[in-house]
Design an enzyme around this catalytic site. Structure first.
Site, PDB file in Angstrom:
ATOM      1  N   GLY A  69       0.874  -1.299   0.024  1.00 15.22           N
ATOM      2  CA  GLY A  69       0.008  -0.067  -0.030  1.00 15.22           C
ATOM      3  C   GLY A  69       0.763   1.323  -0.096  1.00 15.22           C
ATOM      4  O   GLY A  69       0.213   2.512   0.037  1.00 15.22           O
ATOM      5  N   ASP A 119      -5.432  -0.861 -17.324  1.00 17.45           N
ATOM      6  CA  ASP A 119      -5.779  -0.029 -16.104  1.00 17.45           C
ATOM      7  C   ASP A 119      -4.862   1.320 -15.677  1.00 17.45           C
ATOM      8  O   ASP A 119      -5.197   2.029 -14.883  1.00 17.45           O
ATOM      9  CB  ASP A 119      -5.240  -0.941 -14.942  1.00 17.45           C
ATOM     10  CG  ASP A 119      -4.046  -1.605 -14.966  1.00 17.45           C
ATOM     11  OD1 ASP A 119      -3.578  -2.163 -15.858  1.00 17.45           O
ATOM     12  OD2 ASP A 119      -3.133  -1.400 -14.030  1.00 17.45           O
ATOM     13  N   ASN A 120      -4.091   1.572 -16.686  1.00 17.31           N
ATOM     14  CA  ASN A 120      -3.338   2.891 -16.612  1.00 17.31           C
ATOM     15  C   ASN A 120      -3.740   3.840 -17.762  1.00 17.31           C
ATOM     16  O   ASN A 120      -3.221   4.900 -17.993  1.00 17.31           O
ATOM     17  CB  ASN A 120      -2.075   2.593 -16.749  1.00 17.31           C
ATOM     18  CG  ASN A 120      -1.329   1.722 -15.485  1.00 17.31           C
ATOM     19  OD1 ASN A 120      -1.937   1.836 -14.231  1.00 17.31           O
ATOM     20  ND2 ASN A 120      -0.237   1.158 -15.526  1.00 17.31           N
TER      21      ASN A 120
HETATM   22  P1  AMP Z   1       0.753  -0.200 -11.794  1.00 14.29           P
HETATM   23  O1  AMP Z   1       1.208  -1.057 -12.866  1.00 14.29           O
HETATM   24  O2  AMP Z   1       1.819   0.576 -10.797  1.00 14.29           O
HETATM   25  O3  AMP Z   1      -0.274   0.931 -12.404  1.00 14.29           O
HETATM   26  O4  AMP Z   1      -0.094  -0.982 -10.647  1.00 14.29           O
HETATM   27  C1  AMP Z   1      -1.024  -2.212 -11.034  1.00 14.29           C
HETATM   28  C2  AMP Z   1      -1.608  -2.510  -9.773  1.00 14.29           C
HETATM   29  O5  AMP Z   1      -0.759  -3.079  -8.538  1.00 14.29           O
HETATM   30  C3  AMP Z   1      -2.835  -1.544  -9.266  1.00 14.29           C
HETATM   31  O6  AMP Z   1      -3.808  -2.228  -8.733  1.00 14.29           O
HETATM   32  C4  AMP Z   1      -1.846  -0.898  -7.943  1.00 14.29           C
HETATM   33  O7  AMP Z   1      -2.564  -0.156  -6.922  1.00 14.29           O
HETATM   34  C5  AMP Z   1      -1.094  -2.187  -7.432  1.00 14.29           C
HETATM   35  N1  AMP Z   1       0.014  -1.720  -6.705  1.00 14.29           N
HETATM   36  C6  AMP Z   1       1.259  -1.291  -7.242  1.00 14.29           C
HETATM   37  N2  AMP Z   1       1.948  -1.328  -6.018  1.00 14.29           N
HETATM   38  C7  AMP Z   1       1.423  -1.489  -5.248  1.00 14.29           C
HETATM   39  C8  AMP Z   1       1.811  -1.486  -3.655  1.00 14.29           C
HETATM   40  N3  AMP Z   1       3.165  -0.952  -3.285  1.00 14.29           N
HETATM   41  N4  AMP Z   1       0.932  -1.918  -2.843  1.00 14.29           N
HETATM   42  C9  AMP Z   1      -0.463  -2.431  -3.277  1.00 14.29           C
HETATM   43  N5  AMP Z   1      -0.619  -2.252  -4.517  1.00 14.29           N
HETATM   44  C10 AMP Z   1       0.204  -1.943  -5.326  1.00 14.29           C
HETATM   45 MG    MG Z   2      -1.971   1.563 -12.317  1.00 14.40          MG
END
Ligand code: AMP
Ligand code: MG
Length: 493
Positions: free
Chosen positions: A130, A256-257
């Protein structure tokens, strides 16, 4: 100042548009506190959008609010659920694993959602903690504001706070929170979530909410859903044309981004092109190069297909959806063509232009020319003075190739009776002098890790006006030093 803050807290009012929706779209929850948070940097430009300013951040209450240690009485914090395609594969449910929405603030400059990134565990954290580390938070904070300075559609960053609390990645780092701003953080993946759960009722509520709040001008159209898809595709195509024109690489273009508003969203292992290479992969974890520079426009189209699929139930036939999808490439090409003409200082269009643009790309690739320096210096070229292009020519290892190209370019400029001085001013207003090079970020991050935030704040100032000459910061426009070639950026953040 204490009085001022007390007053501000009274007048500050979070509306909670998104949380007024049914909780299938989110989970209400409070941020997790960090120990003794402090302010690292505030964007005055972003804070003015919600009637705040950097001076107010000398008060701990505001630092606490934007770290998640203090909840404003009008705010109803939540984390949103979404799903997505990651690296081309269906990943199922994801969601805000470390982001918490405080609500939206309505000001004279619009309605802005404020979201804390790195504010603790949520039901969507999966195995994550988180948190966000200082390193990646500085990158997101500065790049959001840099993209805005470059006139590229983007979410914004209000401020960044830090704490000495430990966060474990490849090494032990410290925690940080970025307050992000956007009219909404709804993504392509938000729609995919309900489509693949076959929950068409919620999908319709989400779609109607998105159109009603963020695309209200489409409500009068014969089929607002068709118009909505068409507009999302147009904005996405244009955003990516902007990326290509400035050499920006996102690094993780998973669905998702992808913002439903066509804003650059979720700054992770991004990079700006330096030594030009079409195939450059900025994300060290992207083994296949799916998100390489040259692939970005094509991936944008792939992602648009993913959002189009989810709107099929409201649009009607596959043929109708495909017809709208077919708009992506022409919009992308036309926007890119417009931007590249501006970059080259060309006011008119000519049938031979594509050849000129293609051959430029090929000689830049051959000599791995620094992308930003090339376009900035190109404005110095004078049509009848061959010495004037020496600083540009010097960027090429194969100088003859540049000489050949410059003959074509000069001929083309003559054709439209281009005036050197006029062209120079116009070109400098679209070709930035300063970009957020990885090594500049690296220097600022290392200083910040030693509690010196001056470099972060200096970079913020520089990238706010990237097209202006800033003589005191001349060295920030230089080529990267040799050590910078070893910097690698991965998804770990
Ligand atoms: P991202 O590719 O960074 O956009 O993240 C992909 C998914 O992983 C999303 O659901 C983020 O919220 C989750 N996520 C990334 N880093 C963390 C973290 N340190 N703690 C919890 N969830 C994470
Ligand atoms: Mg993301």
């Amino acid at each position: 100042m204490k009085k001022k803050i007390a007053q501000l807290f009274k007048t500050l009012k979070f509306e909670n548009s998104f949380s007024n929706l049914n909780p299938v779209f989110y989970t209400p929850l409070l941020p997790t506190k960090l120990s003794n948070p402090y302010i690292i940097s505030v964007s005055d430009k972003a804070s003015s959008l919600v009637d705040l300013n950097s001076e107010l951040f000398s008060e701990q209450d505001l630092v606490d609010l934007f770290t998640g240690n203090l909840t404003h009485p009008t705010s109803k914090p939540l984390s949103a659920v979404y799903s997505g395609h990651q690296f081309g594969h269906w990943a199922g449910q994801l969601g805000d694993g470390r982001a918490i929405l405080l609500g939206n603030i309505n000001s004279s400059k619009g309605s802005w959602e404020l979201q804390l990134k790195g504010a603790g565990i949520t039901p969507y954290s999966r195995r994550g903690d988180g948190r966000a580390v200082l390193r990646s938070s500085i990158r997101e904070f500065l790049c959001s504001e840099a993209m805005f300075g470059l006139n590229i559609p983007t979410t914004r960053a209000l401020c960044i706070t830090g704490s000495k609390d430990k966060v474990y990645r490849e090494t032990v780092e410290t925690a940080s929170v970025v307050t992000r701003m956007s009219p909404t953080f709804i993504r392509f993946g938000s729609f995919e979530h309900f489509y693949y759960k076959e929950d068409l009722e919620s999908l319709k509520i989400l779609t109607d909410y998105t159109i009603g709040n963020f695309y209200p001008e489409l409500l009068d159209k014969e089929n607002p859903y068709k118009a909505f898809l068409s507009e999302v595709i147009k904005r996405t195509a244009e955003m990516i044309a902007h990326w290509q024109a400035v050499g920006f690489m996102h690094g993780v273009m998973n669905t998702d981004n992808m913002s439903i508003l066509g804003l650059t969203l979720d700054y992770g292992p991004f990079g700006f092109m330096e030594a030009f290479n079409q195939g450059h992969i900025c994300n060290h974890s992207d083994d296949q190069g799916r998100y390489s520079f040259v692939n970005q426009p094509h991936i944008g189209q792939w992602n648009c297909r993913a959002i189009a699929q989810t709107l099929l139930p409201f649009i009607g036939t596959v043929e109708e959806v495909q017809e709208i999808l077919a708009e992506y490439l022409p919009v992308y090409r036309s926007k890119y063509d417009e931007l590249i003409h501006l970059k080259l200082g060309l006011e008119t269009k000519h049938p031979e232009d594509q050849k000129l643009i293609d051959s430029l790309s090929s000689i830049m690739q051959q000599s791995n020319v620094d992308f930003t320096l090339f376009f900035r210096r190109l404005s110095e070229l004078k049509i009848d003075d061959f010495e004037s292009n020496n600083s540009i020519r010097d960027l090429f290892t194969d100088r003859i190739s540049f000489d050949d190209w410059s003959v074509q370019y000069r001929r083309r400029l003559k054709l439209e009776e281009s005036i050197d001085e006029v062209r120079k001013v116009k070109m400098n207003s679209v070709n930035p002098k300063y970009i957020l090079r990885n090594y500049l970020l690296q220097v600022a991050i290392e200083k910040a890790q030693n509690d010196d935030f001056t470099e972060v704040n200096k970079l913020l100032k520089i990238i706010e006006t990237p097209f202006d000459e800033q003589p005191e910061f001349e060295s920030y426009a230089n080529l990267p030093p040799d050590w910078a070639s070893n910097i690698s950026v991965s998804c770990s953040s």
